[in-house]
Design a protein around this motif. Sequence first.
Motif, PDB file in Angstrom:
ATOM      1  N   GLY A 130      64.276  51.419  35.334  1.00  0.00           N
ATOM      2  CA  GLY A 130      63.104  52.181  35.745  1.00  0.00           C
ATOM      3  C   GLY A 130      63.250  52.757  37.131  1.00  0.00           C
ATOM      4  N   GLU A 131      64.447  53.297  37.414  1.00  0.00           N
ATOM      5  CA  GLU A 131      64.746  53.819  38.752  1.00  0.00           C
ATOM      6  C   GLU A 131      65.068  55.310  38.722  1.00  0.00           C
ATOM      7  OE1 GLU A 131      66.955  49.773  40.372  1.00  0.00           O
ATOM      8  OE2 GLU A 131      68.041  51.679  40.389  1.00  0.00           O
ATOM      9  N   GLY A 132      64.548  56.027  39.702  1.00  0.00           N
ATOM     10  CA  GLY A 132      64.942  57.401  39.984  1.00  0.00           C
ATOM     11  C   GLY A 132      64.973  58.309  38.775  1.00  0.00           C
ATOM     12  N   PHE A 133      66.027  59.118  38.691  1.00  0.00           N
ATOM     13  CA  PHE A 133      66.163  60.087  37.618  1.00  0.00           C
ATOM     14  C   PHE A 133      66.181  59.410  36.242  1.00  0.00           C
ATOM     15  CE2 PHE A 133      68.882  62.719  34.810  1.00  0.00           C
ATOM     16  CZ  PHE A 133      68.011  63.783  34.658  1.00  0.00           C
ATOM     17  N   GLY A 134      66.591  58.162  36.178  1.00  0.00           N
ATOM     18  CA  GLY A 134      66.586  57.436  34.908  1.00  0.00           C
ATOM     19  C   GLY A 134      65.211  57.388  34.273  1.00  0.00           C
ATOM     20  N   VAL A 135      64.157  57.336  35.099  1.00  0.00           N
ATOM     21  CA  VAL A 135      62.791  57.325  34.579  1.00  0.00           C
ATOM     22  C   VAL A 135      62.491  58.657  33.887  1.00  0.00           C
ATOM     23  CG1 VAL A 135      60.344  57.187  35.196  1.00  0.00           C
ATOM     24  CG2 VAL A 135      62.000  55.677  36.311  1.00  0.00           C
ATOM     25  N   GLU A 136      62.848  59.766  34.541  1.00  0.00           N
ATOM     26  CA  GLU A 136      62.614  61.075  33.936  1.00  0.00           C
ATOM     27  C   GLU A 136      63.441  61.247  32.666  1.00  0.00           C
ATOM     28  OE1 GLU A 136      62.743  64.542  36.366  1.00  0.00           O
ATOM     29  OE2 GLU A 136      61.431  63.662  37.887  1.00  0.00           O
ATOM     30  N   PHE A 137      64.707  60.873  32.727  1.00  0.00           N
ATOM     31  CA  PHE A 137      65.567  60.985  31.555  1.00  0.00           C
ATOM     32  C   PHE A 137      64.961  60.235  30.371  1.00  0.00           C
ATOM     33  CE2 PHE A 137      68.901  58.948  28.980  1.00  0.00           C
ATOM     34  CZ  PHE A 137      69.399  60.084  28.355  1.00  0.00           C
ATOM     35  N   GLY A 138      64.415  59.077  30.628  1.00  0.00           N
ATOM     36  CA  GLY A 138      63.836  58.247  29.572  1.00  0.00           C
ATOM     37  C   GLY A 138      62.608  58.842  28.908  1.00  0.00           C
ATOM     38  N   GLN A 139      62.026  59.877  29.488  1.00  0.00           N
ATOM     39  CA  GLN A 139      60.846  60.511  28.893  1.00  0.00           C
ATOM     40  C   GLN A 139      61.213  61.436  27.732  1.00  0.00           C
ATOM     41  OE1 GLN A 139      57.771  59.512  29.959  1.00  0.00           O
ATOM     42  NE2 GLN A 139      59.003  58.179  31.256  1.00  0.00           N
ATOM     43  N   GLY A 140      62.477  61.822  27.628  1.00  0.00           N
ATOM     44  CA  GLY A 140      62.929  62.646  26.516  1.00  0.00           C
ATOM     45  C   GLY A 140      62.960  64.133  26.828  1.00  0.00           C
ATOM     46  N   ILE A 141      63.565  64.861  25.909  1.00  0.00           N
ATOM     47  CA  ILE A 141      63.793  66.288  26.090  1.00  0.00           C
ATOM     48  C   ILE A 141      62.493  67.071  26.200  1.00  0.00           C
ATOM     49  CG2 ILE A 141      64.670  68.383  24.962  1.00  0.00           C
ATOM     50  CD1 ILE A 141      67.026  66.760  23.956  1.00  0.00           C
ATOM     51  N   ARG A 142      61.536  66.820  25.318  1.00  0.00           N
ATOM     52  CA  ARG A 142      60.306  67.608  25.362  1.00  0.00           C
ATOM     53  C   ARG A 142      59.637  67.498  26.731  1.00  0.00           C
ATOM     54  NH1 ARG A 142      55.852  67.894  20.772  1.00  0.00           N
ATOM     55  NH2 ARG A 142      57.325  69.461  20.064  1.00  0.00           N
ATOM     56  N   TRP A 143      59.542  66.288  27.242  1.00  0.00           N
ATOM     57  CA  TRP A 143      58.912  66.053  28.546  1.00  0.00           C
ATOM     58  C   TRP A 143      59.690  66.764  29.649  1.00  0.00           C
ATOM     59  CZ3 TRP A 143      59.962  63.825  33.258  1.00  0.00           C
ATOM     60  CH2 TRP A 143      58.872  63.450  34.033  1.00  0.00           C
ATOM     61  N   LEU A 144      61.020  66.646  29.615  1.00  0.00           N
ATOM     62  CA  LEU A 144      61.846  67.309  30.629  1.00  0.00           C
ATOM     63  C   LEU A 144      61.689  68.825  30.565  1.00  0.00           C
ATOM     64  CD1 LEU A 144      65.130  65.187  30.365  1.00  0.00           C
ATOM     65  CD2 LEU A 144      63.533  65.234  32.295  1.00  0.00           C
ATOM     66  N   LYS A 145      61.713  69.388  29.358  1.00  0.00           N
ATOM     67  CA  LYS A 145      61.544  70.837  29.225  1.00  0.00           C
ATOM     68  C   LYS A 145      60.228  71.285  29.851  1.00  0.00           C
ATOM     69  CE  LYS A 145      61.890  71.531  24.781  1.00  0.00           C
ATOM     70  NZ  LYS A 145      62.121  72.108  23.440  1.00  0.00           N
ATOM     71  N   GLU A 146      59.158  70.612  29.483  1.00  0.00           N
ATOM     72  CA  GLU A 146      57.839  71.003  30.000  1.00  0.00           C
ATOM     73  C   GLU A 146      57.780  70.896  31.516  1.00  0.00           C
ATOM     74  OE1 GLU A 146      55.210  68.467  27.767  1.00  0.00           O
ATOM     75  OE2 GLU A 146      55.394  69.699  25.951  1.00  0.00           O
TER      76      GLU A 146
END
Length: 178
Positions: A130-146
């Motif tokens: 649950g650290e840094g960019f790993g948290v964002e990566f864990g949200q998945g592609i749809r979340w990252l795209k948005e």
Amino acid sequence: YSNVFKQEFFTQGFADSCWPGCSMACAKAVDGFELKSGPYRGQKVVVDGPEYETAAGCANMGCFDPAFCVEFNFYCDTYGLDTISAATGMAFVMECYEAGIIDADYTGGLELPFGAADAVLETLHRCARGEGFGVEFGQGIRWLKEKWIREGRGDPQFIQDIGMEVKGLEYSEYVSKE
């Protein structure tokens, strides 16, 4: 997989195949595999797989080392991550990295072009912690795209086109309509 790879890694499951001539033999395992990264570094473990999806996902990331594929499989299983979502998501991140949508400053120092096996594993470890960019990566592609479109990080159509997901679920490595 080549016979050299089978002899070097796989110790179980050569007889299993879903159809005559299948070269994947999904029900297989690697015994005594020594991990090179993460919290279990240096430990010898049994790794279930890797299956077709994991191997194809590693290729999509440009990571062709069989030992990486086995370690990626182990840590996805250990952390409770689906190898399809993790590999497809990481391939999306890598393409965004190469297109300049994100950079090493954004990822917390991780260089993530295609083929960056060590950085892929570190991203998985950060995701699990649950650290840094790993948290964002864990949200998945749809979340990252948005998020990246909202932040104006790149051409929205390009980001949509390369973000392989439907209804928030990352694409598998085969044509499922068949």
